[in-house]
Design a protein around this motif. Structure first.
Motif, short mmCIF file in Angstrom:
data_model
loop_
_atom_site.label_atom_id
_atom_site.label_comp_id
_atom_site.label_asym_id
_atom_site.label_seq_id
_atom_site.Cartn_x
_atom_site.Cartn_y
_atom_site.Cartn_z
N GLY A 1 14.27 98.76 25.49
CA GLY A 1 15.22 99.85 25.16
C GLY A 1 14.75 101.54 24.56
O GLY A 1 15.49 102.41 25.07
N LYS B 1 12.20 92.83 24.91
CA LYS B 1 13.54 93.96 24.80
C LYS B 1 13.18 95.27 24.25
O LYS B 1 13.83 96.65 24.04
CB LYS B 1 14.85 93.60 23.29
CG LYS B 1 15.61 93.92 23.34
CD LYS B 1 16.23 93.24 21.77
CE LYS B 1 16.81 91.78 22.17
NZ LYS B 1 17.76 91.29 20.94
N LYS C 1 21.30 95.33 20.17
CA LYS C 1 21.07 96.60 21.80
C LYS C 1 20.25 97.42 20.79
O LYS C 1 20.79 98.21 20.45
CB LYS C 1 22.30 96.13 21.43
CG LYS C 1 22.90 95.31 21.88
CD LYS C 1 23.99 95.78 23.00
CE LYS C 1 25.40 94.42 22.85
NZ LYS C 1 26.33 94.94 23.49
#
Length: 258
Positions: free
Chosen positions: A167, A163, A136
């Motif tokens: 982020g 991703k 994450k």
């Protein structure tokens, strides 16, 4: 954006490389296929510094870019942090405390990274032993992916870049270094020959070079520079630039729009 005014003194620019000398592939007992096990972790710093052209230059360049793009109360993610050499260098270069997140799927690598970063109590370090697909990325002003994407399955790379883009905070920096392949066979052949000579000049035997090449086959799968930049742009980055290149190795910066 605050541009770094100057570099640190020369002695602070040296990389902290530890571990043993890499003669791993002089032996037929070297890992095949290649993997980042304890054998590799024990000699990795020597291996990568002698095997990757512009390795030190890429990290030193990253130091300048990070000084310019890191923001207080955000995080620096090092995806595939290995033994922590990159984070250790950045910890010395930054003039403010920072929060680092180091991710690697090799426990032996992370063990060495933790030891290397123990002296830097002014910074916060979090380490996660996990696959990047499970990572994450949140509240990042800088994301580093040096010589890591090339080990991911081809079908996972676009998703990983998306991703990373999601982020990063607006205006954040993505810094990537990779091995690339040429789309033109004659150029690829000559680049490969030059690269193998580079390794031989750094003390690797022809036997070791061939054994490692065989071990890396279908493990390290490079893309062309054109394909790589296209994937980064498709992930949402509008500003993408190659900043270093040596034949079949390249460093790229990409900035997320504000």
């Amino acid at each position: 954006m605050q541009i770094s005014e100057n570099l640190q003194s020369p002695e602070r620019q040296e990389l902290n490389l530890s571990g043993g000398s890499d003669d791993l592939f002089d032996s037929a007992l070297a890992p095949k296929p290649f993997c980042f096990n304890e054998q590799v972790a024990a000699v990795f710093d020597d291996m990568i510094s002698r095997s990757v052209p512009l390795y030190k230059d890429a990290i030193k360049a990253l130091g300048i870019w990070t000084q310019s793009y890191y923001r207080p109360s955000t995080k620096i993610f090092d995806l595939g942090c290995s033994t922590g050499t990159t984070m250790e260098y950045l910890a010395r270069q930054l003039r403010q405390s920072a929060s680092f997140v180091g991710i690697d799927n090799s426990a032996p690598m992370l063990e060495r990274a933790r030891l290397k970063l123990e002296p830097y109590q002014e910074h916060d370090f979090d380490f996660f032993c996990s696959d990047l697909s499970d990572t994450k990325i949140l509240n990042a002003s800088v994301v580093v992916m040096n010589y890591t994407m090339q080990f991911l399955p081809l079908n996972d790379r676009a998703k990983m870049l998306t991703k990373i883009h999601a982020g990063l905070n607006p205006g954040g920096l993505f810094f990537m270094s990779e091995k690339i392949r040429s789309e033109h066979t004659p150029i690829e052949q000559i680049s490969t020959a030059i690269y193998e000579q580079f390794k031989q000049d750094n003390g690797y035997s022809r036997t070791a070079i061939e054994r490692k090449k065989e071990a890396l086959d279908k493990v390290l799968v490079p893309c062309s520079l054109k394909e790589k930049i296209a994937m980064i742009e498709q992930a949402g980055f509008e500003k993408v630039q190659t900043i270093l290149q040596w034949h079949n190795f390249v460093s790229i910066v990409a900035i997320k729009a504000n």
